[in-house]
Design a protein around this motif. Structure first.
Motif, PDB file in Angstrom:
ATOM      1  N   MET A   1     -40.228  -3.602  -7.407  1.00  0.00           N
ATOM      2  CA  MET A   1     -38.776  -3.464  -7.387  1.00  0.00           C
ATOM      3  C   MET A   1     -38.365  -2.657  -6.154  1.00  0.00           C
ATOM      4  O   MET A   1     -38.923  -1.593  -5.887  1.00  0.00           O
ATOM      5  N   GLU A   2     -37.413  -3.193  -5.425  1.00  0.00           N
ATOM      6  CA  GLU A   2     -36.961  -2.522  -4.214  1.00  0.00           C
ATOM      7  C   GLU A   2     -36.056  -1.345  -4.567  1.00  0.00           C
ATOM      8  O   GLU A   2     -35.192  -1.449  -5.447  1.00  0.00           O
ATOM      9  N   ARG A   3     -36.269  -0.250  -3.910  1.00  0.00           N
ATOM     10  CA  ARG A   3     -35.498   0.957  -4.158  1.00  0.00           C
ATOM     11  C   ARG A   3     -34.383   1.073  -3.133  1.00  0.00           C
ATOM     12  O   ARG A   3     -34.620   0.971  -1.924  1.00  0.00           O
ATOM     13  N   LEU A   4     -33.165   1.261  -3.630  1.00  0.00           N
ATOM     14  CA  LEU A   4     -32.012   1.383  -2.753  1.00  0.00           C
ATOM     15  C   LEU A   4     -31.750   2.850  -2.453  1.00  0.00           C
ATOM     16  O   LEU A   4     -31.762   3.690  -3.359  1.00  0.00           O
ATOM     17  N   THR A   5     -31.516   3.140  -1.204  1.00  0.00           N
ATOM     18  CA  THR A   5     -31.217   4.501  -0.771  1.00  0.00           C
ATOM     19  C   THR A   5     -29.850   4.509  -0.110  1.00  0.00           C
ATOM     20  O   THR A   5     -29.594   3.738   0.828  1.00  0.00           O
TER      21      THR A   5
END
Length: 333
Positions: A1-5
């Motif tokens: 899962m891609e982590r949004l910053t």
């Protein structure tokens, strides 16, 4: 899962966008307003929206709001309530008020709520789903020719069939006249009948005037019966029992609780042993009663072997032998 910053200040920008989307809804046509257009939109629409809000609900024959419609609630045309016309400069005088769908090409002329059976649409008496019918007035089935219009016998949680319900559009004054909640004036688009978190529940659960209502004093003061919830019975016992009775009655409840120092296996083993002891005690009581009432019962039910349960019950085998012998002897003579 891609982590949004998010960059610094990004969370505030997300909140502003969500606020924008709640206020504007579908009125921007998918293209964001400029800051000037957004301010002009709020100056023009918000006073009208606060004054002419419409409350939409799915009512039973008794007048209870079984379902309060919100922005994401689906219509019979499969489009959401927020995709229908919900803002009026002046409230139409005719009743019922029609809220046509604003999606291009949709034949829906008025918002009509249709319940779901779990996650699926309900079926018509022609055995086809609601989304297989035309959204045009009449709701003729597209999958068969024998259906004269959508008619479902699906039963609502209130006990009434779906065809006995109506989608009702009301003004604030009309709801106040019925004593139903209207909530606070909010600037958000297509709020429908939502007035708080309790509006998300079905009518038979809500305790306000739009739902089943608050229970009567007679109901609250009625005695606790055997079919009531165990919590009610436990509360009744703790409030009405004497300390001696309370100690005896709660001993089994306390034993069923896990002790702080117990792990899973120790807890289950202890509960198993307690149930075994109680079961064997019941067996011994039945055996004593049978021996006392009918000395010949052992020839039918078999002899009870106290050796198998004496080490669990903590009794002496000789006591049971003497007891059964004496009972049979005295009963025989």
């Amino acid at each position: 899962m891609e982590r949004l910053t998010l960059p610094p200040g990004g969370a505030a920008a997300v909140d502003e966008y969500l606020e924008y989307r709640r206020i504007v809804g579908e009125d921007d046509g998918g293209k964001l307003f400029t800051p000037e257009e957004y301010e002009e939109y709020k100056r023009k629409v918000l006073p009208m929206r606060l004054q002419n809000r419409l409350y939409v609900s799915w009512q039973s024959p008794t007048g209870m709001d079984c379902k309060l419609v919100g922005p994401e609630t689906l219509c019979f045309c499969t489009h959401r309530y927020k995709q229908h016309k919900t803002d009026f400069e002046t409230i139409p005088p005719q009743r019922p008020i029609s809220l046509p769908c604003q999606v291009r090409g949709c034949p829906c002329r008025a918002y009509v709520y249709v319940p779901l059976n779990g996650t699926q649409p309900i079926r018509c008496r022609c055995k086809h789903f609601a989304d297989q019918h035309s959204a045009a007035p009449g709701f003729v089935c597209n999958a068969c020719s024998k259906c004269s219009g959508f008619h479902s016998c699906f039963t609502c949680a209130c006990g009434q069939p779906a065809y006995a319900h109506d989608t009702v559009v009301e003004t604030k004054q009309e709801r106040l006249a019925q004593g139903k909640p209207v909530g606070q004036d909010v600037p958000y688009a297509a709020m429908g009948g939502l007035t708080g978190f309790s509006s998300l529940a079905e009518g038979y659960i809500r305790l306000d005037d739009s739902g089943i209502g608050a229970p009567s004093a007679e109901f609250l003061d009625s005695p606790v019966m055997a079919m009531d919830h165990p919590f009610l019975k436990a509360f009744q016992a703790s409030s009405s029992s004497s300390p001696e009775t309370l100690t005896v009655g709660t001993s089994s409840q306390v034993s069923s609780l896990r002790k702080p120092e117990e792990d899973d296996m120790a807890f289950f083993e202890r509960r198993y042993q307690e149930r075994s002891i109680n079961r064997n005690k019941d067996i011994m009581k039945i055996g004593c009663s049978l021996s006392e009432v009918c000395p010949l019962a052992n020839s039918v039910f078999g002899n009870l072997d106290p050796k198998k349960v004496s080490h669990i019950l903590g009794y002496n085998y000789s006591i049971f032998s003497i007891s059964f012998t004496d009972l049979r002897f005295y009963r025989f003579w």
